[in-house]
Write an enzyme that holds these catalytic residues in place. Structure first.
Site, PDB file in Angstrom:
ATOM      1  CG  ASP A 304      -9.948  -2.221  -8.409  1.00 35.77           C
ATOM      2  OD1 ASP A 304     -10.715  -1.371  -7.703  1.00 35.77           O
ATOM      3  OD2 ASP A 304      -8.602  -2.743  -8.203  1.00 35.77           O
TER       4      ASP A 304
HETATM    5  C1  BGC Z   1      -8.440  -0.504  -5.206  1.00 31.19           C
HETATM    6  C2  BGC Z   1      -9.375  -1.834  -4.608  1.00 31.19           C
HETATM    7  C3  BGC Z   1     -10.264  -1.411  -3.899  1.00 31.19           C
HETATM    8  C4  BGC Z   1     -11.152  -0.396  -4.557  1.00 31.19           C
HETATM    9  C5  BGC Z   1     -12.369  -0.065  -3.791  1.00 31.19           C
HETATM   10  C6  BGC Z   1      -9.351   0.094  -5.921  1.00 31.19           C
HETATM   11  O1  BGC Z   1      -8.535   1.296  -6.280  1.00 31.19           O
HETATM   12  O2  BGC Z   1      -7.711  -1.356  -6.385  1.00 31.19           O
HETATM   13  O3  BGC Z   1      -8.339  -2.848  -4.053  1.00 31.19           O
HETATM   14  O4  BGC Z   1     -11.185  -2.638  -3.415  1.00 31.19           O
HETATM   15  O5  BGC Z   1     -10.589   0.635  -5.098  1.00 31.19           O
HETATM   16  O6  BGC Z   1     -11.997   0.952  -2.741  1.00 31.19           O
END
Ligand code: BGC
Length: 743
Positions: A304
C-alpha cells in the site's frame, strides 16, 4: 532529450507498443527475463504515482493535467519503472486518459525490452476517476443487497469502463471484514460477516477479472486488499495496531482472501498496519508462508501507499530506508507503491549487490509482475473495449437497480410508502457527496465542483421531481438552520423527510472520536418532530452512527448505505413506493456507543451485568439498535422451512418456502444461521451459513432448496486448523429453529 521525446509523442506511433514477446506462457516470461538487467528488474518492481509525472502545477483541483514527457522518460526509460497509479487530485475524461496512456505507451516502447507499464487505479465503486463513469453503490451498499450476481455484474461493468479509460488493473475489492463500526473504511467493505463478504468478494472478482487465466479486453486484474487483518485495529482508527490471535485471524480475516484467490485473483495489496507488533509489510509468515504457501497465491503482491518507507519512518522496525527495502522484499513484497521517488529501485539494487536480498527473490517477483502483464495482454498492445459501453444505459440501469436494492428499511410505523407529499430537508438531502462518499471524482469525494459530472439527482431533486418541496436546513452536517415553511411554529399535519448522517471521507480522514453525529442533527430531528410533523428519516452514512436518542422520533427510517450516483433517485422511489425496499443490514447496528457486539458473538459476550448464573441466553446485553440481517418490506412475508434430513455427512439440505402474503411485489432475503451447541472452541450463538433470496408478486410462493456443504459448519480448532466437529447443532431459518446432527 526533450526534443526527442516530443517527436515520439507527436508521432503518436506506439499506442500499440511492443513487438516481443507475443506469447503468453511462462516461458515467454523466462525469455524476457533472461534479457533483463538488474536495473530493469528492480525498476519493474517500482510503482510511482502519476502526480510525479505530470506537467506543471499539479495541485490545482480543476486544471487539466497532462503527462510530462521528460519526467516520464526519466522514470520509464532511465529507471525502468514498471507501474504507475491513480490521478492527481481529480478525475479525467476518457480523452485525457487516452492521451496519457498513448504518451506512456510511446515512451515505454523506448525501454530496452519495451516492457509495457502496468497502470493501476482505485476503481472502487465504478471507474470513479473517470468523468462521467457509472457510479454504483459502495461495497457496503452492495452487501446490503445480499446479491452476489449483482456484485458480479458491477465488477464486469466497472472492468469495461476502466478498460475504456485505458487501465487494466483496479485496487479493488476490499476484503477486510468490518467488525468495528468506528473504523473509517467500514463502508469500503462487505460488512461484518466473513461468510457474506467471502461470497460477495469472490463473485465480484469473477466479474471484474473474468474466469480465464488470460484476461480479455473486457476485464481487468483485481487487487484484493488489504491483506491481512487491516480492519481489526484496536483503536478503531485507520492504520493503527491490531492484535489478532492466530485463531481469530484464520476464522474472521483470512477466508475472504482465500475465496477470492480461489476465484483466480491476480494481485493483492498489503495491509499498512501492524499485527501483534509486526508491520504486515515486514511479516514473512503472512506474506510468504500464508499467502503463497497456504493460499497458493501465484500473483503479484503490491504494497500500500509508501508502506516500505513507513517501516522505518513510521513503524520504526527498520533503521533506514534501505533496511526497510530489504525487510519488505525478503518478507515477500513484489512491487512497491513507492509512490513518489526513485530511491526504491536504487536501494533495492544495492541490497542485491550487497547480498542483503537474494537475486532469487528479485527474479520471483519480476516473474510474477511480468506474468500479470502478459495475462492482461499488455504486450499485445491495443486493447479494444467497446467505447459505446461507457456509462451506457445498461450500466446505468444496473447502478440504479443496485442503489434501489441497497436501501434498508429500518423502521416503518405505517408511514411509508408516503401517502402525502412531504417537505424534504436535512444536511445530506441536497448533495451527491454523501451518497457517493470517498473515491468519487477525487480521493475524499468532497469537492462540490466535481461531484456532479454524472448529472445525477440529489435526494432533494429526486423528491422535488415527484412533487415534494425542499427546504434547506443549512446544508452543513454541523448546522441546524431551518428555512421557509420548515420554520413554521407548527408542523402539525406535515410529513417531513429528513436526510442526515455523514459527509464524505476516506481512510484516516474519517477517523472519529465517538459514534455520535454532530449535535445539530439530533436537535433538528427532535425539533421537527416536537412541532408535530410525521418524520421520515433517511440516514446517509458509511457506518452505523449512533441514533439511540432520536430513534423514537422517527415514524419511519431508511438507511442508504452509500448508494452512489443513483442514490437520490432510488431513495425518492422507495419513499414514494415505486418499488419495495429489500436491503438487509450486513452489520449489527449498535444502540450504545460503547457496545459493539457482532451478530456472531458468544453467550458470554452478551450475558450482561445482571445475568444470573445460568448464562444460557447470551442476549441480555445484546440489544443492538437493529440486528444484522434486519430490513423491513412494504409487503408481508411468511417463511417456513424443512430439513431434508437431520444427520449430516456431506451436506445439509433445507427447503425454504417463502410466500409474499401482502399486497406489493417485493424481494425477500432469508439468512440461514447455525449454532454449534458444544464445541472444542467457545462457539458463537449464530453463524451465517446460507441465504435464500426471491422476488415475488403478491400471493406468490417459492420453494428454495439450499444445499449447505458440511464444511460450512467448520471452526478453527485449538491447533488453528479448520475442522468440522461432530455433534448437535441448531439451524435458524426466519423464526424457525431445527435440530440437526453433524456425523
Ligand atoms: C489505500 C489503498 C489504495 C491506495 C492507492 C492507500 O492509501 O489504503 O486502499 O488502493 O492508497 O490509492
Amino acid at each position: 532529450m526533450r526534443n526527442v521525446l516530443f517527436l515520439v509523442a507527436s508521432l503518436s506511433i506506439v499506442w500499440t507498443s511492443c513487438s516481443s514477446p507475443e506469447t503468453h506462457t511462462t516461458d515467454a516470461v523466462g525469455d524476457l527475463m533472461s534479457k533483463m538487467s538488474l536495473d530493469e528488474k528492480v525498476g519493474e518492481m517500482t510503482q510511482l504515482t502519476i502526480s510525479q509525472l505530470l506537467e506543471g502545477d499539479k495541485d490545482e483541483y480543476l486544471m487539466p493535467q497532462r503527462g510530462d514527457s521528460t519526467k516520464l522518460y526519466d522514470a520509464l526509460v532511465n529507471h525502468h519503472v514498471g507501474s504507475i497509479l491513480n490521478v492527481e487530485s481529480h478525475d479525467y475524461t476518457v480523452e485525457q486518459w487516452t492521451a496519457l496512456h498513448k504518451l506512456i505507451a510511446s515512451i515505454s516502447s523506448l525501454k530496452p525490452n519495451k516492457i509495457p507499464v502496468l497502470y493501476g487505479i482505485d476503481a472502487i465503486h465504478g471507474t470513479n476517476y473517470t468523468k462521467g463513469a457509472t457510479l454504483y453503490p459502495h461495497q457496503i451498499g452492495q452487501a446490503a443487497a445480499w446479491d452476489t450476481v449483482m456484485a458480479k455484474t458491477i465488477g464486469e461493468q466497472t472492468a469495461i469502463e476502466t478498460r475504456i479509460s485505458g487501465i487494466p488493473w483496479a485496487f479493488s475489492p476490499v476484503l477486510d471484514v468490518a467488525r468495528d463500526p468506528r473504523w473509517p473504511r467500514f463502508w469500503e467493505t462487505y460488512g461484518e460477516s466473513t461468510v457474506l463478504a467471502s461470497w460477495m468478494g469472490a463473485s465480484y472478482t469473477k466479474g471484474m477479472q473474468g474466469t480465464e487465466a488470460e484476461i480479455d479486453d473486457n476485464h481487468i486484474a483485481v487487487s484484493l486488499k488489504h491483506f491481512l487483518g487491516y480492519s481489526a485495529s484496536i483503536t478503531g482508527k485507520d492504520r493503527t495496531q491490531a492484535w489478532i490471535a492466530e485463531r481469530q485471524l484464520r476464522r474472521y480475516y483470512l477466508p475472504t482472501f482465500a475465496a477470492a484467490i480461489d476465484a483466480g485473483a491476480k494481485t493483492v495489496m498489503i495491509n499498512s498496519g501492524d499485527i501483534n507488533g509486526i508491520p504486515v509489510h515486514a511479516n514473512k509468515v503472512i506474506l510468504t508462508d500464508i499467502l503463497r504457501g497456504e493460499l497458493g497465491f501465484e500473483g503479484l503482491a503490491v504494497t500500500d501507499w509508501a508502506d516500505i518507507h513507513y517501516l522505518f519512518n513510521r513503524h520504526r522496525v527498520a533503521k533506514d530506508y534501505k533496511d526497510a527495502v530489504a525487510m519488505a522484499i525478503n518478507a515477500g513484497i513484489d512491487m512497491s507503491m513507492v509512490p513518489d521517488d526513485l530511491d526504491f529501485p536504487r536501494l533495492l539494487k544495492e541490497c542485491v549487490e550487497e547480498g542483503l536480498v537474494p537475486m532469487s527473490r528479485i527474479n520471483e517477483s519480476v516473474r510474477r509482475i511480468l506474468q500479470v502483464k502478459m495475462d492482461l495482454g499488455l504486450f499485445k498492445g491495443n486493447v479494444k473495449p467497446d467505447l459505446a459501453l461507457f456509462n451506457c444505459d445498461e450500466h446505468k440501469a444496473t447502478a440504479l437497480k443496485a442503489a434501489q436494492n441497497s436501501l434498508v428499511l429500518l423502521k416503518n410505523n405505517h408511514v411509508l410508502p408516503l401517502k402525502k407529499t412531504p417537505m424534504v430537508t436535512g444536511p445530506t438531502a441536497n448533495s451527491l457527496i454523501p451518497l457517493n462518499g470517498g473515491w468519487s471524482h477525487s480521493w475524499q469525494g468532497d469537492n462540490p465542483g466535481l461531484a456532479n459530472t454524472g448529472k445525477a439527482r440529489t435526494i432533494a431533486e429526486a423528491m422535488e421531481a415527484r412533487g415534494a418541496t425542499y427546504y434547506s436546513s443549512g446544508e452543513d452536517i454541523n448546522v441546524w438552520a431551518p428555512t421557509g415553511r420548515l420554520s413554521m411554529a407548527s408542523l402539525e399535519g406535515e410529513t417531513v423527510v429528513i436526510a442526515f448522517g455523514e459527509w464524505s471521507y476516506c481512510e484516516g480522514v474519517g477517523d472519529i472520536e465517538d459514534m455520535f453525529l454532530p449535535a445539530a442533527q439530533y436537535e433538528m430531528i427532535k425539533n421537527i418532530k416536537e412541532r408535530g410533523a410525521t418524520v421520515v428519516g433517511v440516514i446517509t452514512a458509511g457506518r452505523p452512527r449512533n441514533i439511540r436518542d432520536v430513534e423514537n422520533y422517527f415514524d419511519a427510517l431508511l438507511y442508504a448505505p452509500m448508494p452512489g450516483d443513483f442514490g437520490g433517485e432510488a431513495i425518492a422511489g422507495a419513499l414514494f413506493g415505486e418499488f419495495n425496499p429489500s436491503g438487509k443490514l450486513p452489520f449489527t447496528y449498535p444502540r450504545q456507543p460503547s457496545s459493539h457486539v457482532t451478530f456472531d458473538h458468544r453467550v458470554a459476550d452478551a450475558m450482561g451485568v445482571a445475568a444470573g448464573t445460568s448464562g444460557d441466553k447470551g442476549t441480555a446485553s445484546f440489544r443492538p439498535q437493529f440486528e444484522f440481517g434486519h430490513g423491513l418490506s412494504y409487503t408481508t412475508w411468511s417463511v417456513t422451512s424443512t430439513l431434508a434430513y437431520v444427520k449430516v455427512n456431506k451436506e445439509l439440505v433445507v427447503n425454504v418456502t417463502i410466500s409474499n402474503t401482502g399486497n406489493m411485489a417485493g424481494k425477500q432475503t432469508v439468512p440461514v444461521y447455525y449454532e454449534d451447541l458444544v464445541a472444542s472452541i467457545v462457539p458463537s450463538v449464530k453463524n451465517l451459513c446460507a441465504f435464500a433470496q426471491v422476488d415475488l408478486a403478491p400471493g406468490e410462493k417459492a420453494v428454495i432448496e439450499l444445499h449447505i456443504p458440511r464444511e460450512r459448519f467448520a471452526l478453527v480448532d485449538v491447533s488453528n486448523k479448520w475442522v468440522v466437529e461432530p455433534g448437535d447443532m441448531k439451524l435458524m431459518v426466519g423464526e424457525e429453529v431445527h435440530d440437526f446432527v453433524i456425523k
